[in-house]
Design a protein around this motif. Structure first.
Motif, mmCIF file in Angstrom:
data_model
loop_
_atom_site.group_PDB
_atom_site.id
_atom_site.type_symbol
_atom_site.label_atom_id
_atom_site.label_comp_id
_atom_site.label_asym_id
_atom_site.label_seq_id
_atom_site.Cartn_x
_atom_site.Cartn_y
_atom_site.Cartn_z
ATOM 1 N N ALA A 52 0.835 -1.208 0.000
ATOM 2 C CA ALA A 52 0.000 0.000 0.000
ATOM 3 C C ALA A 52 0.865 1.251 0.000
ATOM 4 N N SER A 53 1.922 1.245 0.799
ATOM 5 C CA SER A 53 2.831 2.399 0.845
ATOM 6 C C SER A 53 3.460 2.661 -0.514
ATOM 7 N N GLU A 54 3.897 1.616 -1.183
ATOM 8 C CA GLU A 54 4.505 1.773 -2.514
ATOM 9 C C GLU A 54 3.495 2.290 -3.530
ATOM 10 N N LEU A 55 2.291 1.720 -3.529
ATOM 11 C CA LEU A 55 1.278 2.143 -4.498
ATOM 12 C C LEU A 55 0.828 3.579 -4.250
ATOM 13 N N VAL A 56 0.651 3.950 -2.986
ATOM 14 C CA VAL A 56 0.246 5.323 -2.672
ATOM 15 C C VAL A 56 1.373 6.303 -3.019
ATOM 16 N N THR A 57 2.610 5.932 -2.730
ATOM 17 C CA THR A 57 3.741 6.800 -3.080
ATOM 18 C C THR A 57 3.783 7.033 -4.577
ATOM 19 N N ASN A 58 3.614 5.967 -5.366
ATOM 20 C CA ASN A 58 3.591 6.133 -6.824
ATOM 21 C C ASN A 58 2.426 7.012 -7.262
ATOM 22 N N ILE A 91 -7.353 4.755 -1.695
ATOM 23 C CA ILE A 91 -6.920 3.393 -1.401
ATOM 24 C C ILE A 91 -8.163 2.620 -0.993
ATOM 25 N N SER A 92 -8.308 1.441 -1.564
ATOM 26 C CA SER A 92 -9.434 0.570 -1.237
ATOM 27 C C SER A 92 -8.898 -0.793 -0.848
ATOM 28 N N LEU A 93 -9.537 -1.411 0.120
ATOM 29 C CA LEU A 93 -9.224 -2.771 0.528
ATOM 30 C C LEU A 93 -10.512 -3.583 0.410
ATOM 31 N N VAL A 94 -10.380 -4.760 -0.183
ATOM 32 C CA VAL A 94 -11.521 -5.642 -0.375
ATOM 33 C C VAL A 94 -11.152 -6.998 0.202
ATOM 34 N N HIS A 95 -12.003 -7.500 1.092
ATOM 35 C CA HIS A 95 -11.766 -8.818 1.688
ATOM 36 C C HIS A 95 -12.822 -9.783 1.196
ATOM 37 N N VAL A 100 -7.403 -10.833 -0.040
ATOM 38 C CA VAL A 100 -7.532 -9.394 0.191
ATOM 39 C C VAL A 100 -6.926 -8.691 -1.019
ATOM 40 N N VAL A 101 -7.629 -7.693 -1.524
ATOM 41 C CA VAL A 101 -7.112 -6.879 -2.616
ATOM 42 C C VAL A 101 -6.883 -5.477 -2.078
ATOM 43 N N CYS A 102 -5.708 -4.941 -2.381
ATOM 44 C CA CYS A 102 -5.379 -3.550 -2.085
ATOM 45 C C CYS A 102 -5.343 -2.833 -3.422
ATOM 46 N N ALA A 103 -6.131 -1.787 -3.589
ATOM 47 C CA ALA A 103 -6.199 -1.058 -4.850
ATOM 48 C C ALA A 103 -6.020 0.428 -4.584
ATOM 49 N N VAL A 104 -5.208 1.081 -5.408
ATOM 50 C CA VAL A 104 -4.975 2.518 -5.280
ATOM 51 C C VAL A 104 -5.282 3.159 -6.626
ATOM 52 N N LEU A 142 -9.113 3.797 -15.840
ATOM 53 C CA LEU A 142 -10.452 4.148 -15.392
ATOM 54 C C LEU A 142 -11.160 4.925 -16.499
ATOM 55 N N ALA A 143 -12.468 4.852 -16.528
ATOM 56 C CA ALA A 143 -13.238 5.575 -17.535
ATOM 57 C C ALA A 143 -12.965 7.066 -17.412
ATOM 58 N N GLY A 144 -12.696 7.708 -18.513
ATOM 59 C CA GLY A 144 -12.422 9.141 -18.510
ATOM 60 C C GLY A 144 -10.948 9.426 -18.354
ATOM 61 N N ALA A 145 -10.421 9.228 -17.173
ATOM 62 C CA ALA A 145 -9.000 9.458 -16.911
ATOM 63 C C ALA A 145 -8.618 8.737 -15.637
ATOM 64 N N GLY A 146 -7.359 8.491 -15.489
ATOM 65 C CA GLY A 146 -6.859 7.863 -14.279
ATOM 66 C C GLY A 146 -6.709 6.360 -14.432
ATOM 67 N N LYS A 147 -6.276 5.744 -13.362
ATOM 68 C CA LYS A 147 -6.065 4.298 -13.357
ATOM 69 C C LYS A 147 -6.215 3.785 -11.930
ATOM 70 N N VAL A 148 -6.298 2.482 -11.823
ATOM 71 C CA VAL A 148 -6.259 1.803 -10.535
ATOM 72 C C VAL A 148 -5.183 0.727 -10.631
#
Length: 176
Positions: A52-58, A91-95, A100-104, A142-148
């Motif tokens: 999570a720290s790496e993904l949020v930093t990026n 940041i989202s966490l899904v259990h 568990v999925v961590c998504a940023v 992501l639709a429009g702009a951005g990514k996960v």
């Protein structure tokens, strides 16, 4: 604190919106700790928090770079910021037992690129860590702009295998 936890109807899906400041990495780690503890998965904290720290930093690097570029282009304030006045980084966490999925998500549409590991450089090893500590990872626009960018963890992982994994044609990375 720089974060706004989202309320969802599903207690196994939690999201936290982060402000585009580097202090938000700590907020993401705190959010990860409390979510995993609430699910009884505290043993996953070290691996999930590192990823999570790496993904949020990026995400922050891309968001801050995007903000600077938009400011330099003199775009109107409302055109370059979300409704809350900040670029949307979440940041989202899904259990879903046993995973568990961590998504940023972030506003940059550029996908993550794994670089050759330079063990002397101060940066550039983040995606190698993501690959090493998660079962698999990948990204989607992501639709429009951005990514996960997401990473998958097993609650009862088998012993780690060597290698940095392989990328299949869907943009997912997986361990061999």
């Amino acid at each position: 604190m720089g974060a706004a936890p989202a309320v969802t109807a599903d207690p196994d899906v939690v999201t936290c919106t982060l402000t585009p400041r580097y202090e938000s990495v700590g907020t993401a780690r705190d959010f990860t700790r409390s979510s995993l503890q609430r699910w009884g998965l505290g043993e996953l904290f070290d691996d999930v928090a590192l990823v999570a720290s790496e993904l949020v930093t990026n995400a922050l690097r891309h968001a801050l770079r995007l903000r600077a570029a938009e400011a330099a282009a003199h775009l109107p304030q409302q055109a370059r910021q979300g409704a809350d006045g900040h670029l949307p980084i979440r940041i989202s966490l899904v259990h879903r037992a046993p995973q568990v999925v961590c998504a940023v998500s972030d506003p940059s549409s550029a996908g993550p690129v794994t670089r050759e590991a330079d063990y002397i450089a101060e940066s550039g090893r983040g995606l190698h860590l993501v690959d090493s500590f998660s079962r698999s990872w990948g990204w989607h626009p992501l639709a429009g702009a951005g990514k996960v960018v997401w990473a998958l963890f097993e609650a009862h992982e088998a012993p780690a295998q060597g290698g940095f994994g392989m990328q299949d044609h869907s943009g997912r990375h997986r361990r061999p």
